[in-house]
Write a protein that holds these residues in place. Structure first.
Motif, PDB file in Angstrom:
ATOM      1  N   ASN A 344       0.896  -1.167   0.000  1.00 32.77           N
ATOM      2  CA  ASN A 344       0.000   0.000   0.000  1.00 32.77           C
ATOM      3  C   ASN A 344       0.932   1.214   0.000  1.00 32.77           C
ATOM      4  O   ASN A 344       1.997   1.163   0.597  1.00 32.77           O
ATOM      5  CB  ASN A 344      -0.844   0.000   1.286  1.00 32.77           C
ATOM      6  CG  ASN A 344      -2.060   0.933   1.248  1.00 32.77           C
ATOM      7  OD1 ASN A 344      -3.188   0.456   1.162  1.00 32.77           O
ATOM      8  ND2 ASN A 344      -1.869   2.241   1.327  1.00 32.77           N
ATOM      9  N   HIS A 345       0.535   2.302  -0.662  1.00 31.84           N
ATOM     10  CA  HIS A 345       1.467   3.446  -0.620  1.00 31.84           C
ATOM     11  C   HIS A 345       1.311   4.256   0.663  1.00 31.84           C
ATOM     12  O   HIS A 345       0.296   4.163   1.341  1.00 31.84           O
ATOM     13  CB  HIS A 345       1.361   4.312  -1.879  1.00 31.84           C
ATOM     14  CG  HIS A 345       0.099   5.070  -2.099  1.00 31.84           C
ATOM     15  ND1 HIS A 345      -0.018   6.414  -1.847  1.00 31.84           N
ATOM     16  CD2 HIS A 345      -1.107   4.706  -2.599  1.00 31.84           C
ATOM     17  CE1 HIS A 345      -1.232   6.842  -2.191  1.00 31.84           C
ATOM     18  NE2 HIS A 345      -1.919   5.815  -2.639  1.00 31.84           N
ATOM     19  N   HIS A 346       2.350   5.032   0.995  1.00 32.98           N
ATOM     20  CA  HIS A 346       2.263   5.886   2.192  1.00 32.98           C
ATOM     21  C   HIS A 346       2.241   7.370   1.851  1.00 32.98           C
ATOM     22  O   HIS A 346       1.826   8.187   2.661  1.00 32.98           O
ATOM     23  CB  HIS A 346       3.383   5.555   3.202  1.00 32.98           C
ATOM     24  CG  HIS A 346       4.785   5.918   2.767  1.00 32.98           C
ATOM     25  ND1 HIS A 346       5.263   7.202   2.785  1.00 32.98           N
ATOM     26  CD2 HIS A 346       5.809   5.148   2.318  1.00 32.98           C
ATOM     27  CE1 HIS A 346       6.538   7.216   2.370  1.00 32.98           C
ATOM     28  NE2 HIS A 346       6.889   5.984   2.067  1.00 32.98           N
ATOM     29  N   ASN A 354      -7.920   9.316   3.783  1.00 34.29           N
ATOM     30  CA  ASN A 354      -8.501   8.202   3.035  1.00 34.29           C
ATOM     31  C   ASN A 354      -7.491   7.625   2.060  1.00 34.29           C
ATOM     32  O   ASN A 354      -7.247   6.410   2.060  1.00 34.29           O
ATOM     33  CB  ASN A 354      -9.761   8.669   2.298  1.00 34.29           C
ATOM     34  CG  ASN A 354     -10.392   7.535   1.512  1.00 34.29           C
ATOM     35  OD1 ASN A 354     -10.571   6.445   2.044  1.00 34.29           O
ATOM     36  ND2 ASN A 354     -10.696   7.766   0.255  1.00 34.29           N
ATOM     37  N   ASP A 355      -6.934   8.462   1.203  1.00 37.66           N
ATOM     38  CA  ASP A 355      -6.002   8.011   0.170  1.00 37.66           C
ATOM     39  C   ASP A 355      -4.613   8.477   0.511  1.00 37.66           C
ATOM     40  O   ASP A 355      -4.297   9.651   0.285  1.00 37.66           O
ATOM     41  CB  ASP A 355      -6.468   8.576  -1.182  1.00 37.66           C
ATOM     42  CG  ASP A 355      -5.551   8.167  -2.317  1.00 37.66           C
ATOM     43  OD1 ASP A 355      -4.667   7.321  -2.112  1.00 37.66           O
ATOM     44  OD2 ASP A 355      -5.714   8.719  -3.431  1.00 37.66           O
ATOM     45  N   PRO A 356      -3.757   7.635   1.065  1.00 34.95           N
ATOM     46  CA  PRO A 356      -3.806   6.173   1.132  1.00 34.95           C
ATOM     47  C   PRO A 356      -3.873   5.623   2.557  1.00 34.95           C
ATOM     48  O   PRO A 356      -3.821   4.423   2.749  1.00 34.95           O
ATOM     49  CB  PRO A 356      -2.426   5.814   0.602  1.00 34.95           C
ATOM     50  CG  PRO A 356      -1.538   6.839   1.293  1.00 34.95           C
ATOM     51  CD  PRO A 356      -2.374   8.107   1.362  1.00 34.95           C
ATOM     52  N   ILE A 357      -3.946   6.513   3.586  1.00 36.26           N
ATOM     53  CA  ILE A 357      -3.690   6.048   4.953  1.00 36.26           C
ATOM     54  C   ILE A 357      -4.708   5.002   5.405  1.00 36.26           C
ATOM     55  O   ILE A 357      -4.369   4.054   6.120  1.00 36.26           O
ATOM     56  CB  ILE A 357      -3.617   7.242   5.941  1.00 36.26           C
ATOM     57  CG1 ILE A 357      -2.476   8.198   5.531  1.00 36.26           C
ATOM     58  CG2 ILE A 357      -3.404   6.774   7.368  1.00 36.26           C
ATOM     59  CD1 ILE A 357      -1.082   7.579   5.509  1.00 36.26           C
ATOM     60  N   ALA A 391       5.736   7.895  -3.324  1.00 35.07           N
ATOM     61  CA  ALA A 391       5.585   8.455  -4.680  1.00 35.07           C
ATOM     62  C   ALA A 391       4.618   7.678  -5.571  1.00 35.07           C
ATOM     63  O   ALA A 391       4.809   7.588  -6.774  1.00 35.07           O
ATOM     64  CB  ALA A 391       6.945   8.557  -5.370  1.00 35.07           C
ATOM     65  N   GLU A 392       3.555   7.132  -4.957  1.00 33.61           N
ATOM     66  CA  GLU A 392       2.521   6.504  -5.791  1.00 33.61           C
ATOM     67  C   GLU A 392       1.730   7.586  -6.522  1.00 33.61           C
ATOM     68  O   GLU A 392       1.422   7.460  -7.705  1.00 33.61           O
ATOM     69  CB  GLU A 392       1.562   5.675  -4.915  1.00 33.61           C
ATOM     70  CG  GLU A 392       0.546   4.846  -5.717  1.00 33.61           C
ATOM     71  CD  GLU A 392      -0.787   5.531  -5.982  1.00 33.61           C
ATOM     72  OE1 GLU A 392      -1.640   4.922  -6.638  1.00 33.61           O
ATOM     73  OE2 GLU A 392      -0.987   6.690  -5.554  1.00 33.61           O
ATOM     74  N   GLU A 393       1.411   8.651  -5.792  1.00 35.57           N
ATOM     75  CA  GLU A 393       0.514   9.679  -6.342  1.00 35.57           C
ATOM     76  C   GLU A 393       1.023  10.312  -7.639  1.00 35.57           C
ATOM     77  O   GLU A 393       0.270  10.437  -8.596  1.00 35.57           O
ATOM     78  CB  GLU A 393       0.213  10.746  -5.289  1.00 35.57           C
ATOM     79  CG  GLU A 393      -0.646  10.250  -4.114  1.00 35.57           C
ATOM     80  CD  GLU A 393      -2.052   9.801  -4.520  1.00 35.57           C
ATOM     81  OE1 GLU A 393      -2.381   9.862  -5.710  1.00 35.57           O
ATOM     82  OE2 GLU A 393      -2.811   9.386  -3.630  1.00 35.57           O
ATOM     83  N   PRO A 394       2.305  10.703  -7.711  1.00 35.62           N
ATOM     84  CA  PRO A 394       2.733  11.312  -8.974  1.00 35.62           C
ATOM     85  C   PRO A 394       2.829  10.327 -10.144  1.00 35.62           C
ATOM     86  O   PRO A 394       3.026  10.745 -11.277  1.00 35.62           O
ATOM     87  CB  PRO A 394       4.101  11.908  -8.635  1.00 35.62           C
ATOM     88  CG  PRO A 394       4.543  11.242  -7.387  1.00 35.62           C
ATOM     89  CD  PRO A 394       3.307  10.847  -6.639  1.00 35.62           C
ATOM     90  N   THR A 420      -3.494  -2.825  -1.663  1.00 38.24           N
ATOM     91  CA  THR A 420      -4.642  -2.044  -1.226  1.00 38.24           C
ATOM     92  C   THR A 420      -4.294  -0.575  -1.372  1.00 38.24           C
ATOM     93  O   THR A 420      -3.127  -0.216  -1.580  1.00 38.24           O
ATOM     94  CB  THR A 420      -5.022  -2.320   0.250  1.00 38.24           C
ATOM     95  OG1 THR A 420      -3.866  -2.140   1.066  1.00 38.24           O
ATOM     96  CG2 THR A 420      -5.561  -3.720   0.427  1.00 38.24           C
ATOM     97  N   ASP A 421      -5.329   0.281  -1.263  1.00 39.91           N
ATOM     98  CA  ASP A 421      -5.140   1.734  -1.323  1.00 39.91           C
ATOM     99  C   ASP A 421      -6.254   2.290  -0.441  1.00 39.91           C
ATOM    100  O   ASP A 421      -6.671   1.596   0.483  1.00 39.91           O
ATOM    101  CB  ASP A 421      -5.209   2.162  -2.803  1.00 39.91           C
ATOM    102  CG  ASP A 421      -4.493   3.482  -3.070  1.00 39.91           C
ATOM    103  OD1 ASP A 421      -4.560   4.370  -2.217  1.00 39.91           O
ATOM    104  OD2 ASP A 421      -3.891   3.626  -4.147  1.00 39.91           O
ATOM    105  N   GLY A 422      -6.807   3.441  -0.731  1.00 40.56           N
ATOM    106  CA  GLY A 422      -7.859   3.992   0.121  1.00 40.56           C
ATOM    107  C   GLY A 422      -9.000   3.002   0.354  1.00 40.56           C
ATOM    108  O   GLY A 422      -9.318   2.194  -0.508  1.00 40.56           O
TER     109      GLY A 422
HETATM  110 ZN   LIG Z   1      -3.870   6.090  -3.384  1.00 32.56          ZN
END
Ligand SMILES: [Zn+2]
Length: 730
Positions: A344-346, A354-357, A391-394, A420-422
């Motif tokens: 899962n990304h941090h 929510n996204d991603p915690i 750096a999942e988001e970029p 998993t993600d949000g």
């Molecule tokens: Zn995410």
């Protein structure tokens, strides 16, 4: 407690008092596994999820921030305290930070866009001012343009077809598109292909603002100042660091020149709020937008071009920043070189409660509970590797660089990757490799839905049926949009993506409003679905880790793949019918006769006929494959020696890799998987059997026939692979 009893009760019913074995386990080991799973479930604690979210979502933490690095270090220390061997693997990636953002209406009236979301009462996190990341689209190019404005609806291919019918070109113009309807990166990509020189994306209130429900802070939806950030990198070409395609962005890696990086947009693009969009759209004239294009603003939607003119100026600080992936390992007792991976990304755009915690805290709780069991001597047979990606988001950068860095080893060792993600309240969504469907379905049948107390599988199926589907549990096919992409689509590793949702609607996605208070009020207040996610993903992880035989089922895989082919054949037929009808209407002058003579509409011309395509090589190969799979599934695994089982597992682990081709897909060799890919013009949206399907959709008939050949070969190789396994076991 009630929930646990129900779980146990369900387990007993579903497994016939445990006499029936679960997929991949002997009946003796089934009992052991179910005992272990019960201890695991009892160990899950919602309070941890709540506490950890408050900690990690306290401040903005996009890649390269101090708080992001602090989070990575803290996650590492947590894993260590649970008994994991943990390290941080860092890459140096290109990440643009906006230094100048100007958007103004220059004629016929003037307006300067505010480009700032306002703090709201009751949510102190929204008042952190300069600490909040300015709203922008990462990997937009720098630019300074001024031109007439054109409204293009969602800015997807069918919208440009409509514009063409109306005789409107976007060449030399700046387009304004609504946010939804496709992945955002498709909008500037397509606009640039059509000759536009700038792109503005706005959130229409009909999609995720007051048209859906009360706005924040009264309700969960987007208020007039909220802006969705997000990457517009051309991910369907390749995700990850834009300067190091196909290899890791290590400190000394050879990097492309930024001007040569193909995944940075060709034109500047900026996201804005509906407050800022209103004056721009109000200043448009010309054709009234088709009914389906109109949104929720109190205006008549016009297309333009003009008379509105806008000035868009964007400058970015393009620098390398460190991306910190946390990698935590719990060594397997019997098969240390077989890895089950969970990630899962941090990183977040802003606070990212929510996204991603919300997904990350579920992953951490699984790891903690499994660590507890391991401390008591109940260690997994295979090695577990938990990952918290940066750096999942970029652009899925942390995970992509890591997979590119370790690709060979991963292809040797990884059994499956579970992402998993949000996460939020509602129904289980599960996507992934269809060979894993039977096992996921079995697990979903044992996890209890926190609100209704039936299994999450039954609840999912109920929702499917109410929405017109049937009563089967199916995995959706993976396109893109989270960190499973490099695993399945580049390395050919079997993957899953899991999450709950559907009852947690809102407009906070990638805005300054995705905060802990928002999550607690509107998403999953008691973290019941956080625990359900930890439970589902944890059981899948533990089954893959302890199974006697890796739990793959190829007959379900086969029926899904056959359906995809039927779908493509049917779609080709309906394309043929449509073209015939269209050409008939052109001959009979129907378009002109049906149009309002006072309005300017360009009469369309005849289209090229759709030729007959020969799908028979694929159809025949699927028949052969069906027989091979049936023979494989007849093997009595109970009679196999320990050594044969070990050999079998080693080969099953690599089965998914047989579905890739080293050459990759046309025009995007990074994408190797021949069954699943994100659409070249849909972005996150999946295209199954992508080589063949996209060639047909693009009406490239020569390529379609070539791709049928390539896919047939993929099926042939897969057939040989399964056949060899079967023969060697006889
Ligand atoms: Zn995410």
């Amino acid at each position: 407690m009630k929930q646990l009893l129900t779980t146990l009760f369900l387990l007993l019913i579903l497994n016939g008092y445990s006499q029936k074995s679960i997929i991949g386990f002997s009946s003796e080991n089934t009992n052991k596994q179910l005992q272990l799973e019960k201890s695991f479930e009892e160990n899950l604690n919602a309070t941890n999820l709540d506490k950890w979210m408050q900690k990690m979502a306290a401040e903005p933490h996009w890649v390269g921030t101090e708080f992001g690095e602090e989070n990575a270090k803290w996650i590492k220390s947590q894993f260590e305290s649970w008994g994991y061997d943990t390290k941080i693997e860092t890459y140096q990636i290109l990440f643009p930070y906006p230094t100048e953002r100007v958007l103004e209406l220059t004629g016929p009236t003037q307006y300067k866009a505010k480009l700032t979301a306002v703090p709201v009462e009751g949510d102190p996190f929204t008042a952190q001012g300069d600490a909040l990341l300015p709203s922008y689209n990462a990997f937009s190019t720098d630019g300074d343009v001024e031109a007439e404005l054109v409204f293009v609806n969602y800015g997807i291919p069918k919208d440009y077809e409509e514009l063409e019918k109306l005789g409107i070109s976007v060449k030399g113009k700046i387009v304004i598109a609504k946010y939804q309807g496709s992945w955002r990166g498709i909008k500037p990509k397509l606009a640039a292909e059509k000759g536009a020189i700038g792109c503005i994306i706005y959130s229409d209130p009909e999609d995720d603002g007051y048209g859906q429900g009360d706005v924040y802070p009264k309700g969960a939806y987007k208020n007039k100042t909220g802006v969705q950030r997000g990457s517009v990198m051309d991910m369907p070409t390749y995700p990850g660091d834009v300067l190091t395609p196909g290899y890791a962005a290590t400190k000394d890696a050879k990097r492309l020149d930024r001007k040569d990086a193909p995944t940075i947009t060709k034109i500047p693009v900026l996201p804005i709020s509906y407050e800022d969009a209103l004056p721009l759209l109000s200043a448009l004239d010309g054709n009234v937008a088709p009914e389906s294009w109109r949104g929720g603003l109190p205006i008549t939607y016009h297309i333009g071009p003009g008379p509105a003119t806008v000035h868009l100026k964007l400058t970015f600080d393009w620098k390398l920043v460190p991306a910190h992936n946390v990698i935590a390992t719990l060594k397997g007792t019997e098969f240390p070189d077989q890895w089950v991976m969970r990630g899962n990304h941090h990183d977040a755009w802003v606070h990212g409660a929510n996204d991603p915690i919300s997904g990350l805290v579920a992953l951490m709780e699984e790891a903690r509970a499994i660590g507890e069991l391991a401390k008591k001597g109940q260690k997994p047979k295979r090695t577990l590797v938990f990952c918290a990606w940066d750096a999942e988001e970029p652009g899925l950068i942390g995970s992509t660089e890591w997979v590119e860095d370790h690709k060979k080893e991963l292809q040797e060792k990884v059994v499956a990757y579970i992402n998993t993600d949000g996460n939020g309240r509602g129904f289980l969504g599960a996507g992934g490799s269809h060979s894993l469907q039977a096992m996921v379905s079995e697990v979903a049948g044992t996890v209890v839905d926190p609100q209704t107390k039936v299994s999450v599988k039954d609840r999912r199926i109920a929702a499917n049926m109410v929405n017109g589907g049937d009563d089967s549990f199916e995995l959706y096919a993976l396109g893109s949009g989270s960190d499973y992409t490099p695993f399945i689509q580049h390395a050919g590793i079997a993957a899953l993506n899991l999450g709950f949702g559907g009852e947690n609607g809102g407009g906070e996605y990638h805005t300054i409003y995705d905060t802990y208070p928002h999550y607690k009020r509107f998403k999953d207040p008691e973290f019941g679905y956080g625990v359900a996610l930890a439970n589902t993903a944890g059981l899948i992880t533990l089954r893959l880790a302890n199974a006697d035989i890796i739990p793959l089922n190829f007959s379900q895989w086969h029926s899904t793949i056959s359906n995809y082919l039927t779908e493509i054949i049917d779609e080709t037929e309906s394309m043929r019918k449509e073209v015939l009808k269209h050409n008939k209407m052109v001959s009979q002058n129907s378009y002109t006769l049906a149009a309002d003579p006072t309005k300017k509409v360009k009469a369309p011309t005849k289209k090229e006929l759709i030729p007959y395509i020969d799908f028979s090589p694929l159809q025949n190969e699927l028949v052969t494959l069906n027989e091979t799979i049936a023979a494989f599934e007849k093997i009595n695994t109970a009679s196999l020696s320990k050594k044969s089982i070990e050999e079998l597992n080693k080969r099953l682990m690599k089965a998914e890799q047989m579905l890739t081709s080293e050459k990759g897909l046309p025009r995007r060799p990074w994408f190797k998987h021949q069954i699943y890919a994100p659409g070249f013009y849909t972005g996150y949206g999946v295209k199954t059997l992508p080589g063949v399907r996209e060639a047909i959709e693009q009406e490239n008939w020569v390529e379609a026939q070539e791709q049928i050949k390539i896919l047939t070969n993929t099926f042939k190789n897969f057939n040989t692979y399964i056949k060899d396994i079967t023969n060697d076991l006889k």
